[in-house]
Write a protein that holds these residues in place. Structure first.
Motif, short mmCIF file in Angstrom:
data_model
loop_
_atom_site.label_atom_id
_atom_site.label_comp_id
_atom_site.label_asym_id
_atom_site.label_seq_id
_atom_site.Cartn_x
_atom_site.Cartn_y
_atom_site.Cartn_z
N HIS A 175 59.76 11.84 -2.85
CA HIS A 175 61.50 11.38 -2.77
C HIS A 175 61.09 9.94 -4.17
O HIS A 175 61.87 10.10 -4.44
CB HIS A 175 62.19 11.86 -2.76
CG HIS A 175 62.45 13.87 -2.52
ND1 HIS A 175 63.17 14.16 -3.58
CD2 HIS A 175 62.40 15.00 -1.51
CE1 HIS A 175 62.27 15.68 -3.03
NE2 HIS A 175 62.92 15.75 -2.10
N GLN A 200 59.97 24.46 -4.22
CA GLN A 200 61.27 24.87 -5.27
C GLN A 200 62.04 23.58 -5.50
O GLN A 200 62.01 23.21 -6.75
CB GLN A 200 62.54 25.55 -4.84
CG GLN A 200 61.39 26.96 -4.65
CD GLN A 200 60.36 27.32 -5.66
OE1 GLN A 200 60.59 27.55 -6.64
NE2 GLN A 200 58.81 28.35 -5.64
N THR A 201 62.35 22.91 -4.97
CA THR A 201 63.24 21.54 -5.33
C THR A 201 62.90 20.58 -6.09
O THR A 201 63.10 20.08 -7.22
CB THR A 201 64.18 21.08 -4.11
OG1 THR A 201 64.91 21.49 -2.95
CG2 THR A 201 64.54 19.33 -4.37
N VAL A 203 60.36 21.57 -7.87
CA VAL A 203 59.58 21.66 -9.43
C VAL A 203 61.32 22.18 -9.92
O VAL A 203 60.49 22.12 -11.23
CB VAL A 203 58.98 23.90 -8.73
CG1 VAL A 203 58.78 24.24 -9.84
CG2 VAL A 203 57.54 23.94 -8.38
N ALA A 204 62.09 22.25 -9.10
CA ALA A 204 63.03 22.32 -10.02
C ALA A 204 63.79 20.71 -11.08
O ALA A 204 63.95 20.76 -12.26
CB ALA A 204 63.91 22.95 -9.17
N ALA A 205 63.24 19.82 -10.01
CA ALA A 205 63.33 18.93 -10.83
C ALA A 205 61.81 18.49 -11.85
O ALA A 205 62.03 17.37 -11.81
CB ALA A 205 62.59 17.62 -9.69
N GLY A 206 61.56 19.30 -11.96
CA GLY A 206 59.91 18.47 -13.22
C GLY A 206 58.70 18.25 -12.12
O GLY A 206 57.98 17.75 -13.23
#
Length: 290
Positions: A175, A200-201, A203-206
């Motif tokens: 991060h 997953q976090t 991946v969801a953030a691109g």
């Protein structure tokens, strides 16, 4: 006529030298020199012994060090040695081979056959970095391969960074890195123990996340760009590699180098009273008696 035998300098027996001091400091990088500086300002006689293999030797510059931002590591140590010497301290080049406690103090055996006798011993031997066993990382360590976004993240801002994750805590700096570049790709070289929710976090953030072992890192072009070759046959372009390292106690007196990105056995100075350089100990703590 009487003939007199004259020994030439190269045939003269070796003269060992033993010096005394209040404090012997093992390791002359930032921590050891800072400690020595405080001690000499208290009118203590101090001798620093250092073999010139600091952890940050591969790096061209130091960052985040207030007042010395961007200074080369060796320049920083030169300044520190001068400051210690300006108050009467001594800095010797060499290695401490062993320390033993006697009635009159600590006896330090030095490389070259010399020795020190000190009332106290301060171990400032730093740590050694252990890189993942992936071809192409070690030779680029401190330049195109780094482990700390605070230390080297600014230098690769906005560039293509491939993060190679090899441990369960390997996503900790991810991060931080995302704030420095939006061209980050995460490779799960070893996904053991990694929290799926954290993946997953990302991946969801691109953030692209690839689960595959890394085979090797190679040069792509003379301009310094890299290619990360994966075990599944895919290749990822990169300008820099972020990866985690294991850290072990270093030793200015053990075989190897503190700047070598792999664990170095600690010898008798940083293990126990009975160990010698031929009987190394891992993850040692401090010199006996200190």
């Amino acid at each position: 006529m009487t003939e007199h035998a004259h020994e030439t300098p190269e045939h003269q027996p070796h003269q060992s030298i033993s010096r005394r001091c209040d404090v012997a400091v093992i390791g002359g990088s930032a921590a050891g020199l800072a400690a020595a500086l405080q001690l000499v300002r208290q009118r203590r006689s101090v001798i620093v012994v250092d073999d010139g293999t600091p952890r940050n030797a591969p790096a061209a510059h130091m960052h985040g060090y207030l007042g010395r931002e961007g200074i080369p590591p060796e320049a920083m140590r030169t300044i520190g040695r001068e400051e210690v010497r300006s108050y009467g301290g001594n800095v010797l080049t060499g290695r401490v081979l062993a320390v033993r406690k006697e009635d009159d103090g600590f006896h330090l055996a030095l490389s070259g056959g010399h020795g020190l006798v000190a009332r106290r011993v301060l171990a400032a031997t730093g740590i050694v970095d252990e890189l993942p066993d992936i071809e192409g990382l070690a030779g680029r360590w401190g330049r195109q391969v780094f482990n700390c976004p605070f230390c080297h993240g600014w230098e690769v801002r906005d560039l293509r960074v491939v993060q190679i994750v090899t441990t369960a805590i390997g996503l900790h700096p991810t991060h931080l890195m995302r704030h420095l570049t939006d061209r980050l790709t995460v490779v799960l070289h070893d996904a053991t123990g990694i929290d799926p929710a954290a993946v997953q976090t990302l991946v969801a953030a691109g953030v692209p996340v690839v689960e595959s072992a890394v085979r090797r890192v190679v040069d792509a072009d003379p301009d310094g760009s890299l290619v990360v070759e994966l075990a599944d046959g895919r290749s990822l372009p990169a300008d820099a590699i972020l990866t985690g390292v294991g850290s072990f106690p270093g030793s200015r007196c053990s075989p190897g180098s503190a700047s070598t990105p792999r664990p170095t056995p600690a010898d008798s100075v940083t293990s126990s009273r009975s160990t010698t350089p031929d009987k190394p100990a891992w993850r040692a703590s401090s010199p006996p008696g200190t």
